[in-house]
Design an enzyme around this catalytic site. Structure first.
Site, PDB file in Angstrom:
ATOM      1  N   ALA A  64       0.816  -1.217   0.000  1.00  0.00           N
ATOM      2  CA  ALA A  64       0.000   0.000   0.000  1.00  0.00           C
ATOM      3  C   ALA A  64       0.851   1.270   0.000  1.00  0.00           C
ATOM      4  O   ALA A  64       0.325   2.380   0.013  1.00  0.00           O
ATOM      5  CB  ALA A  64      -0.938   0.006   1.210  1.00  0.00           C
ATOM      6  N   GLY A  65       2.161   1.105  -0.020  1.00  0.00           N
ATOM      7  CA  GLY A  65       3.052   2.273  -0.025  1.00  0.00           C
ATOM      8  C   GLY A  65       3.207   2.860  -1.413  1.00  0.00           C
ATOM      9  O   GLY A  65       2.606   2.372  -2.379  1.00  0.00           O
ATOM     10  N   ILE A  78       5.894   2.989  -3.466  1.00  0.00           N
ATOM     11  CA  ILE A  78       6.530   2.117  -4.466  1.00  0.00           C
ATOM     12  C   ILE A  78       5.550   1.020  -4.878  1.00  0.00           C
ATOM     13  O   ILE A  78       5.413   0.692  -6.056  1.00  0.00           O
ATOM     14  CB  ILE A  78       7.854   1.518  -3.941  1.00  0.00           C
ATOM     15  CG1 ILE A  78       8.878   2.630  -3.735  1.00  0.00           C
ATOM     16  CG2 ILE A  78       8.407   0.461  -4.906  1.00  0.00           C
ATOM     17  CD1 ILE A  78      10.198   2.175  -3.123  1.00  0.00           C
ATOM     18  N   GLY A  79       4.836   0.466  -3.899  1.00  0.00           N
ATOM     19  CA  GLY A  79       3.838  -0.560  -4.206  1.00  0.00           C
ATOM     20  C   GLY A  79       2.855  -0.087  -5.262  1.00  0.00           C
ATOM     21  O   GLY A  79       2.534  -0.814  -6.207  1.00  0.00           O
ATOM     22  N   ARG A  89      13.913   5.578   8.514  1.00  0.00           N
ATOM     23  CA  ARG A  89      14.599   6.290   9.590  1.00  0.00           C
ATOM     24  C   ARG A  89      13.828   7.581   9.856  1.00  0.00           C
ATOM     25  O   ARG A  89      13.593   8.370   8.953  1.00  0.00           O
ATOM     26  CB  ARG A  89      16.033   6.627   9.185  1.00  0.00           C
ATOM     27  CG  ARG A  89      16.860   7.175  10.349  1.00  0.00           C
ATOM     28  CD  ARG A  89      18.173   7.735   9.850  1.00  0.00           C
ATOM     29  NE  ARG A  89      19.124   6.683   9.509  1.00  0.00           N
ATOM     30  CZ  ARG A  89      20.160   6.324  10.279  1.00  0.00           C
ATOM     31  NH1 ARG A  89      20.380   6.934  11.425  1.00  0.00           N
ATOM     32  NH2 ARG A  89      20.985   5.380   9.884  1.00  0.00           N
ATOM     33  N   ASP A 110      20.277   2.902  -8.614  1.00  0.00           N
ATOM     34  CA  ASP A 110      21.553   3.636  -8.661  1.00  0.00           C
ATOM     35  C   ASP A 110      22.217   3.442 -10.028  1.00  0.00           C
ATOM     36  O   ASP A 110      22.751   4.385 -10.617  1.00  0.00           O
ATOM     37  CB  ASP A 110      22.472   3.129  -7.543  1.00  0.00           C
ATOM     38  CG  ASP A 110      21.761   3.123  -6.210  1.00  0.00           C
ATOM     39  OD1 ASP A 110      21.338   4.200  -5.760  1.00  0.00           O
ATOM     40  OD2 ASP A 110      21.585   2.027  -5.628  1.00  0.00           O
ATOM     41  N   HIS A 161      23.885   0.084  -1.057  1.00  0.00           N
ATOM     42  CA  HIS A 161      22.899   1.052  -1.545  1.00  0.00           C
ATOM     43  C   HIS A 161      22.786   2.148  -0.494  1.00  0.00           C
ATOM     44  O   HIS A 161      21.907   2.135   0.362  1.00  0.00           O
ATOM     45  CB  HIS A 161      21.538   0.398  -1.785  1.00  0.00           C
ATOM     46  CG  HIS A 161      20.460   1.419  -2.020  1.00  0.00           C
ATOM     47  ND1 HIS A 161      20.428   2.208  -3.142  1.00  0.00           N
ATOM     48  CD2 HIS A 161      19.419   1.811  -1.260  1.00  0.00           C
ATOM     49  CE1 HIS A 161      19.405   3.034  -3.059  1.00  0.00           C
ATOM     50  NE2 HIS A 161      18.782   2.821  -1.924  1.00  0.00           N
TER      51      HIS A 161
HETATM   52  P1  NAI Z   1       6.060   3.944   1.969  1.00  0.00           P
HETATM   53  O1  NAI Z   1       6.240   4.422   3.368  1.00  0.00           O
HETATM   54  O2  NAI Z   1       5.217   4.706   1.013  1.00  0.00           O
HETATM   55  O3  NAI Z   1       5.500   2.452   2.002  1.00  0.00           O
HETATM   56  C1  NAI Z   1       6.000   1.477   2.844  1.00  0.00           C
HETATM   57  C2  NAI Z   1       4.864   0.522   3.133  1.00  0.00           C
HETATM   58  O4  NAI Z   1       5.397  -0.578   3.870  1.00  0.00           O
HETATM   59  C3  NAI Z   1       3.756   1.131   3.987  1.00  0.00           C
HETATM   60  O5  NAI Z   1       2.505   0.974   3.330  1.00  0.00           O
HETATM   61  C4  NAI Z   1       3.811   0.332   5.281  1.00  0.00           C
HETATM   62  O6  NAI Z   1       2.528   0.131   5.860  1.00  0.00           O
HETATM   63  C5  NAI Z   1       4.417  -0.977   4.789  1.00  0.00           C
HETATM   64  N1  NAI Z   1       5.032  -1.805   5.833  1.00  0.00           N
HETATM   65  C6  NAI Z   1       5.699  -1.417   6.944  1.00  0.00           C
HETATM   66  N2  NAI Z   1       6.044  -2.482   7.668  1.00  0.00           N
HETATM   67  C7  NAI Z   1       5.601  -3.572   7.022  1.00  0.00           C
HETATM   68  C8  NAI Z   1       5.644  -4.964   7.294  1.00  0.00           C
HETATM   69  N3  NAI Z   1       6.214  -5.438   8.405  1.00  0.00           N
HETATM   70  N4  NAI Z   1       5.091  -5.800   6.398  1.00  0.00           N
HETATM   71  C9  NAI Z   1       4.482  -5.330   5.285  1.00  0.00           C
HETATM   72  N5  NAI Z   1       4.398  -4.026   4.996  1.00  0.00           N
HETATM   73  C10 NAI Z   1       4.955  -3.154   5.841  1.00  0.00           C
HETATM   74  O7  NAI Z   1       7.541   3.753   1.400  1.00  0.00           O
HETATM   75  P2  NAI Z   1       8.012   3.624  -0.114  1.00  0.00           P
HETATM   76  O8  NAI Z   1       8.278   4.968  -0.661  1.00  0.00           O
HETATM   77  O9  NAI Z   1       7.103   2.716  -0.829  1.00  0.00           O
HETATM   78  O10 NAI Z   1       9.457   2.944   0.094  1.00  0.00           O
HETATM   79  C11 NAI Z   1       9.566   1.640   0.635  1.00  0.00           C
HETATM   80  C12 NAI Z   1      11.020   1.339   0.967  1.00  0.00           C
HETATM   81  O11 NAI Z   1      11.830   1.337  -0.189  1.00  0.00           O
HETATM   82  C13 NAI Z   1      11.665   2.333   1.922  1.00  0.00           C
HETATM   83  O12 NAI Z   1      12.439   1.592   2.868  1.00  0.00           O
HETATM   84  C14 NAI Z   1      12.596   3.108   1.022  1.00  0.00           C
HETATM   85  O13 NAI Z   1      13.689   3.637   1.737  1.00  0.00           O
HETATM   86  C15 NAI Z   1      13.036   2.035   0.076  1.00  0.00           C
HETATM   87  N6  NAI Z   1      13.604   2.500  -1.190  1.00  0.00           N
HETATM   88  C16 NAI Z   1      14.679   1.788  -1.689  1.00  0.00           C
HETATM   89  C17 NAI Z   1      15.256   2.133  -2.878  1.00  0.00           C
HETATM   90  C18 NAI Z   1      16.411   1.353  -3.419  1.00  0.00           C
HETATM   91  O14 NAI Z   1      16.980   1.808  -4.429  1.00  0.00           O
HETATM   92  N7  NAI Z   1      16.838   0.226  -2.865  1.00  0.00           N
HETATM   93  C19 NAI Z   1      14.755   3.285  -3.659  1.00  0.00           C
HETATM   94  C20 NAI Z   1      13.619   3.950  -3.070  1.00  0.00           C
HETATM   95  C21 NAI Z   1      13.078   3.557  -1.871  1.00  0.00           C
END
Ligand code: NAI
Length: 325
Positions: A13-14, A16-17, A92, A159, A187
């Site tokens: 639901a986030g 990226i999702g 964080r 990246d 990363h």
């Molecule tokens: P977001 O905050 O919009 O969505 C994260 C979702 O994860 C939320 O809906 C939350 O309810 C859910 N969540 C939290 N704990 C959970 C659990 N135990 N089980 C299932 N779902 C859970 O964040 P966004 O923008 O979607 O980013 C997600 C992650 O991706 C972040 O950690 C971000 O730092 C990381 N990221 C990594 C990148 C990479 O290049 N490796 C690039 C961009 C983001």
């Protein structure tokens, strides 16, 4: 017709999702011949939002989408999973120490690793996107002893793609003219995007650029800090580009690639301690990645690789001290 592949997305639901699920369901993750069953794992407060996304997925009438389930139970979500995209993580927040961050993520990635170990399909492939991605992958992997270590990977493809785009713009060429791009290490801000191994027009990209100051003082920091620049401009972190990179990572892993960047378990190649999940230049053949061997590493690159790998070792030591691995 082909059997449906089960794809589990955590944090569904986030943001990226939301950018990822529609592309998976349309066939861009696994190709136009492979039906997918989606499993959306979320925490209870976000289940309703995940249901809303599932309603929109229904409304797309994707021919390849064979079913959707939504759950807050990791065991259920990973039962029979073929492709696991671990996106949900604990970000964080202000004032949070590294130890607190690692501990909070341990609370997510340990049970998810256990659930993958218990129920995943034999061919499971795991991509960790949620940060700190490399170390979260290490935690999940260490709780899945029955799954081959090489099935746990973390994402540095965003990246990699950022680096391609920066160099293409600098040289005024198409990204398709640049090959052998590599991101080494973590990363994080210490990552090393390597233009000495990258090639354009039959020579190294570093040589083609011919501007050491740009490479060192502009290119490397621009790629490494791009995430922060996106937040500054957009008011939210990279989402569509992160989802795109996740699609690229899995697609290439399954379908093959001559050269890309993936964070994978080290076998000691290039002096990276065995067992760390570090980004390397990889080739994908027959659905398996291999670290590209035999590259000569110049001194400038060596120092930067060592610095980023040193940070990974520190993160590993910290999660070990916390009893998370
Ligand atoms: P977001 O905050 O919009 O969505 C994260 C979702 O994860 C939320 O809906 C939350 O309810 C859910 N969540 C939290 N704990 C959970 C659990 N135990 N089980 C299932 N779902 C859970 O964040 P966004 O923008 O979607 O980013 C997600 C992650 O991706 C972040 O950690 C971000 O730092 C990381 N990221 C990594 C990148 C990479 O290049 N490796 C690039 C961009 C983001």
């Amino acid at each position: 017709s082909k059997a449906a592949v089960k794809v589990t997305v955590t944090g569904a639901a986030g943001q990226i999702g939301y950018a990822l699920l529609f592309r998976i369901a349309s066939g861009q993750l696994l190709g136009p011949d492979t039906p997918v069953r989606l499993s959306l794992l979320e925490i209870p407060p976000a289940l309703k939002a995940a249901e809303g996304t599932a309603m929109e997925l229904d409304d797309c009438a994707f021919p390849l989408l064979a079913g959707i389930d939504i759950t807050d139970d990791a065991k259920h979500a990973f039962d029979g999973v073929n492709v696991a995209l671990l996106v949900g993580a604990r970000p964080r927040t202000k004032g949070m120490e590294r130890g607190d961050l690692l501990e909070a993520n341990g609370g997510i990635f340990k049970p998810q690793g256990e659930a993958i170990n218990a129920g995943a399909a034999d061919d499971v492939r795991v991509l960790v996107v949620g940060n700190p991605a490399n170390t979260n992958a290490l935690i999940a992997r260490s709780h899945a002893p029955d799954v081959p270590a090489e099935r746990f990977t973390a994402m540095t493809r965003l990246d990699h793609n950022r680096a391609l785009s920066q160099v293409a713009t600098k040289l005024g060429v198409s990204v398709s003219e640049i090959s052998r791009m590599t991101i080494w290490g973590n990363h994080s801000a210490t990552q090393y995007p390597d233009l000495f191994r990258a090639q354009v027009g039959g020579r190294s990209a570093a040589e083609a650029v011919g501007d050491d100051a740009w490479l060192r003082d502009t290119f490397i920091p621009t790629v490494a800090k791009r995430g922060a620049a996106i937040i500054e401009a957009r008011g939210a972190s990279s989402a569509a580009s992160a989802a795109n990179a996740a699609i690229d990572h899995v697609y290439d892993w399954v379908h093959g690639s001559d050269w890309t960047s993936m964070a994978v378990v080290s076998d000691g190649s290039y002096g990276v301690p065995e067992g760390l999940i570090s980004s390397f230049p990889v080739r994908c053949v027959d659905g398996q990645w291999q670290i590209i061997q035999g590259l000569e590493i110049d001194e400038f690159s060596r120092e930067r690789i060592d610095a980023s790998v040193g940070e990974l070792a520190e993160e590993r030591d910290a999660v070990r001290e916390l009893g998370l691995i």
